[in-house]
Design a protein around this motif. Structure first.
Motif, PDB file in Angstrom:
ATOM      1  N   THR A 155      46.770  38.766 -45.295  1.00 38.20           N
ATOM      2  CA  THR A 155      46.694  37.903 -46.775  1.00 38.20           C
ATOM      3  C   THR A 155      44.971  38.124 -47.127  1.00 38.20           C
ATOM      4  OG1 THR A 155      46.060  35.011 -46.216  1.00 38.20           O
ATOM      5  CG2 THR A 155      48.290  36.527 -46.764  1.00 38.20           C
ATOM      6  N   GLN A 200      48.425  42.866 -53.436  1.00 37.92           N
ATOM      7  CA  GLN A 200      48.876  42.548 -51.765  1.00 37.92           C
ATOM      8  C   GLN A 200      50.475  42.587 -51.533  1.00 37.92           C
ATOM      9  OE1 GLN A 200      47.078  38.990 -50.146  1.00 37.92           O
ATOM     10  NE2 GLN A 200      50.055  38.751 -49.256  1.00 37.92           N
ATOM     11  N   THR A 300      41.983  44.786 -45.914  1.00 33.92           N
ATOM     12  CA  THR A 300      41.801  43.816 -44.991  1.00 33.92           C
ATOM     13  C   THR A 300      41.227  43.884 -43.999  1.00 33.92           C
ATOM     14  OG1 THR A 300      43.748  43.676 -45.007  1.00 33.92           O
ATOM     15  CG2 THR A 300      43.433  42.881 -46.287  1.00 33.92           C
TER      16      THR A 300
END
Length: 349
Positions: A155, A200, A300
C-alpha cells in the motif's frame, strides 16, 4: 560459462578449493578464479586436470531450499531444457559444507551473458518461447500448483513508512555519495506515490499461476553470442509458485530496458511476448494486470535500500536508480507499453 573479469587474488583459498575438488570428484586443482559478475552468491571457475567447473558459495538461500531445487534440474534436463546439473559428493549430497560455508559444483558451460539490446528480434522471440517451454516443463516436473494466487500489493501507506525510515538512514545528506543520491530518490518517490495513490492495484487472485524460475535476468542466462541460442539457465534459488504474467512481464522489462534512459525497447518486448504465447495461453487482460502490478512494485519497492542499510550489502545499489529510470519512463509511456504487450496472438501450441 563466460570469460568474466576476475580479482587479482582468488577469494577461494587453495585448501578450500582442493577440498571442494576432492569432495565432488573433480580432479587435481590447477587454478581457481573469482567471477566478478553476479549480484548475490560468490562464484568461481575451478580448473582441474579433468576440466573446468563452476563453484558457487551459498549466501542467499538456506541449504535445504537449494537441495530441493537441485532435485528438479535433472527432470528439466530430461525435457530438453538447458540447465546445469549439480555434482554430488561421495555421500550423495549436492552441497558441501566447509566450515560455516556451503558450496555447490557443476560443469563450466559455454556461452556468455548478453543484454537485451544484443539480441536480434528473432532471438528475443526465442527467449520468450524458451520461457514458455520452461513454464511447461516445471509444471510437468513439480507437484501441482494453484492456478490462481493472491497478490496483495504494497500500500501507499506501507511504502511511505519504509521510505521515511530509509530517508532517516541516509543521514539527511550528511553521508556518502549513495546517501545523497538515495535521499534525493526517496524524496522524489514519496512525492510520486502521493500523486499516483489512486492507481494502486487491488488485492486479487492472479491467474494463470504455476512454478516459475523467479529471476530470468541476463546474469542468469548464458547465450551463444552469434546465434542468440540460450545455452544454460542458471541460478535456481528463487524457484517458486508465481503468476506466469508476473515472471513474463518482469523478465521482459529487465531484459529490454535501456540502462541509461530507462526506456523499454518495445519491439523487442513484443517479440518476447509473441514467443511466449506460442507456448502458453495468457490473455491480454492478464498481461496488462501483470504489467500494472509490475510498475506498482517499482513505485513502492525498497528492497535495494533494505539490502544497503539493513544488511550492508551494496551489490544492488545501482538497481535502485535503474528501476527509478524505468518507472518514470513507463509512467509517461504506459499506453505504448500496453500496446507492445498485447500485439501478439494469444494462441498457444
Amino acid at each position: 560459462m563466460p570469460e568474466s573479469p576476475s580479482t587479482p587474488t582468488p577469494a577461494l583459498s587453495d585448501p578450500v578449493a582442493a577440498r571442494i575438488a576432492t569432495a565432488f570428484g573433480l580432479g587435481r586443482v590447477l587454478s581457481c578464479r573469482r567471477i566478478t559478475q553476479g549480484l548475490m552468491n560468490p562464484n568461481w571457475q575451478l580448473t582441474t586436470e579433468a576440466g573446468s567447473y563452476a563453484i558457487k558459495q551459498l549466501q542467499d538461500r538456506p541449504p535445504e531450499t537449494v537441495r530441493d531445487n537441485h532435485r528438479v534440474l535433472p527432470k528439466l534436463a530430461a525435457q530438453g531444457l538447458p540447465v546445469p546439473l549439480p555434482y554430488t559428493t561421495d555421500h550423495g549430497d549436492t552441497l558441501l559444507r566447509v566450515g560455516d560455508d556451503w558450496y555447490t559444483a557443476s560443469a563450466w558451460l559455454p556461452g556468455t551473458h548478453l543484454n537485451g539490446h544484443d539480441l536480434t528480434p528473432n532471438a528475443c522471440e526465442a527467449l520468450g518461447d524458451l520461457t514458455g517451454r520452461l513454464h511447461n516443463a516445471l509444471a510437468a516436473a513439480l507437484p501441482g500448483a494453484p492456478n490462481r494466487l493472491l497478490d496483495n500489493p504494497t500500500t501507499v501507506h506501507e511504502a511511505q513508512a519504509r521510505l521515511e525510515r530509509f530517508a532517516r538512514a541516509t543521514g539527511g545528506g550528511a553521508g556518502d555519495d549513495f546517501d545523497e543520491l538515495a535521499g534525493a530518490e526517496i524524496r522524489q518517490r514519496q512525492a510520486l506515490l502521493h500523486r499516483i495513490a489512486c492507481q494502486q492495484p487491488p488485492p486479487l487472485k492472479v491467474e494463470p499461476a504455476g512454478w516459475t524460475h523467479g529471476d530470468l535476468q541476463p546474469l542468469n542466462l548464458l547465450i551463444e553470442p552469434v546465434t542468440g541460442h540460450v545455452t544454460a539457465i542458471l541460478d535456481w534459488d528463487r524457484l517458486d509458485v508465481r503468476g506466469y504474467g508476473t515472471e513474463v512481464v518482469r523478465t521482459a522489462t529487465i531484459w529490454f530496458t535501456h540502462p541509461s534512459t530507462g526506456a523499454l525497447d518495445l519491439d523487442r518486448v513484443a517479440a518476447f511476448i509473441r514467443g511466449y504465447r506460442t507456448q502458453r495461453l495468457i490473455t491480454d487482460t492478464q498481461l496488462l494486470d501483470a504489467a500494472h502490478r509490475r510498475w506498482w512494485q517499482l513505485a513502492t519497492g525498497t528492497w535495494q535500500l533494505r539490502l544497503h542499510y539493513d544488511q550492508h550489502d551494496h551489490g544492488c545499489d545501482h538497481l535502485l536508480f535503474s528501476d527509478a529510470r524505468l518507472l518514470r519512463w513507463w509512467l509517461v509511456h504506459t499506453e505504448a507499453v500496453n500496446t507492445a504487450l498485447t500485439t501478439a496472438s494469444t494462441s498457444a501450441r
